[in-house]
Enzyme design. Structure first.
Site, mmCIF file in Angstrom:
data_model
loop_
_atom_site.group_PDB
_atom_site.id
_atom_site.type_symbol
_atom_site.label_atom_id
_atom_site.label_comp_id
_atom_site.label_asym_id
_atom_site.label_seq_id
_atom_site.Cartn_x
_atom_site.Cartn_y
_atom_site.Cartn_z
ATOM 1 C CG ASP A 252 41.224 -3.517 9.242
ATOM 2 O OD1 ASP A 252 40.887 -3.816 8.082
ATOM 3 O OD2 ASP A 252 40.599 -3.899 10.242
ATOM 4 C CD GLU A 253 41.046 -8.752 6.721
ATOM 5 O OE1 GLU A 253 40.878 -9.814 6.126
ATOM 6 O OE2 GLU A 253 40.117 -7.944 6.951
ATOM 7 C CG ASP B 233 41.446 -8.162 11.157
ATOM 8 O OD1 ASP B 233 41.466 -6.984 10.759
ATOM 9 O OD2 ASP B 233 40.399 -8.796 11.382
HETATM 10 MG MG LIG Z 1 40.016 -5.457 11.600
#
Ligand SMILES: [Mg+2]
Length: 369
Positions: free
Chosen positions: A119-120, A21
């Site tokens: 983002d993960e 993350d």
């Molecule tokens: Mg994040």
């Protein structure tokens, strides 16, 4: 009672799952690109003082989070909590581009990637012999060296635990949950941080005096199913460290494309052609890496008003993985739609309907000739 309830519970610890993350992704990118923001509270939202109070927080950096600002909060409320904060209007085109770079780095480690968000992602690294801690360090370091961005990583043998682990120590954290860590780690978790427990479920849990993982662990399967149905059964498993959900990666990509975004927009035909040529090179490199080829080429354009259009051409034969061939086809498509007519914020080229470049294709064309 259903038959499936009678299976004995077994923890499958055979897989190696990594959850990664990016730390406060959008805010981190803005601070990277404008270091003057470094020590400020940074809120990604249009400034409510300029919009008359409308707008919602996309994300905020850790300084702003410390005073209670969080994503999805109204920008006006965020301003109340952080009157000194700097408001930055989100630039999603930029974040998408960085996200592609991050995912490109993931792909250097494995193609077994399940993207969760910009983002993960989950990575299934079961094929690796070496310690996942070493690999995770290498991954985090690579992202930092190439993009100057930090990420947090969780490692375990299933998705539930890996995600909890990545949330445990932010930013720039690396947390491992081994089988012997399950009880101490899960017992201490506040009930809200256990995935699958939504706001409504959490409320009911508090009524039942279930405050943490240990309280949840004490409840019988029957009690949990009576209270929460199917979700109760799942929680009974999760709180014991059981989660057999696979990492759902795309087994075979159906298309490979590259795009360049421009701010300010490109304003001439020559520039558009130059960009197309360099994009064609990138597409061919990606196709070669994946040992794929396709019969359809798609040209994507976005004008100054953010109108995005795609134009495609399909051929009887596979398009040769040669930058000049793809560039020339792209020029053909562009000419067909009337050539360069307007400043462009984005040019993209994608080859779709991909097929592996296999032995059969090669022998077939040999026999034909
Ligand atoms: Mg994040």
């Amino acid at each position: 009672m259903c038959a499936w309830l009678q299976f004995p519970l077994k923890i499958d610890a055979s897989r190696k799952i990594l959850h990664i993350d990016m730390d406060a992704f959008y805010a981190q990118i803005e601070i990277r690109d404008n270091p003057a923001l470094q020590d400020e509270q940074v809120i990604l939202a249009r400034d409510p003082r300029k919009t008359g109070g409308t707008g919602v927080v996309a994300t905020a950096n850790y300084h702003a989070r410390q005073v209670g600002v969080h994503s999805a909060m109204s920008a006006a409320e965020a301003l109340e909590k952080a009157p000194e904060a700097v408001f930055v209007t989100p630039d999603f085109d930029k974040y998408r581009k960085v996200s592609e770079q991050v995912h490109g780095i993931f792909h250097q480690f494995t193609d077994k990637i399940e993207p969760i968000a910009f983002d993960e992602a989950y990575l299934d690294l079961s094929d690796y012999e070496e310690s996942l801690v070493t690999i995770a360090h290498r991954l985090q370091q690579k992202i930092f060296d190439e993009l100057a961005l930090t990420s947090s990583v969780g490692i375990s043998f299933n998705k539930f635990l890996a995600k909890l682990a990545s949330e445990h120590n932010k930013p720039a954290g690396l947390t491992v949950i081994r089988i012997e860590d399950i009880r101490p780690f899960l017992d201490a978790q506040p009930i809200e941080s256990i995935r699958g427990v939504g706001t409504k479920t959490a409320e009911r849990m508090h009524e039942l005096h279930i405050e943490n993982g240990n309280d949840l662990y004490q409840l019988s399967q029957d009690t949990l199913i009576d209270e929460f149905g199917k979700q109760g059964f799942e929680l009974y498993q999760r709180i014991r460290g059981i989660d057999d959900r696979p990492v759902q990666y795309e087994r075979q990509r159906k298309s490979i494309g590259k795009e360049h975004t421009f701010n300010p927009p490109v304003r001439s035909e020559q520039e558009t052609l130059d960009e197309s040529r360099s994009i064609a090179k990138e597409v061919v490199q990606a196709l070669k890496n994946k040992k794929m080829h396709g019969k359809t080429l798609v040209l994507k354009l976005r004008d100054e008003m953010f109108n995005t259009t795609t134009h495609r051409a399909t051929f009887n034969d596979f398009i040769e993985n040669d930058p000049n061939v793809i560039y020339n086809l792209a020029v053909d498509i562009l000419e067909e739609i009337g050539g360069y007519t307007t400043p462009l914020r984005l040019v993209g080229l994608t080859v779709t309907g991909l097929t592996p470049i296999s032995f059969e294709n090669i022998t077939l064309s040999l026999y034909e000739s």
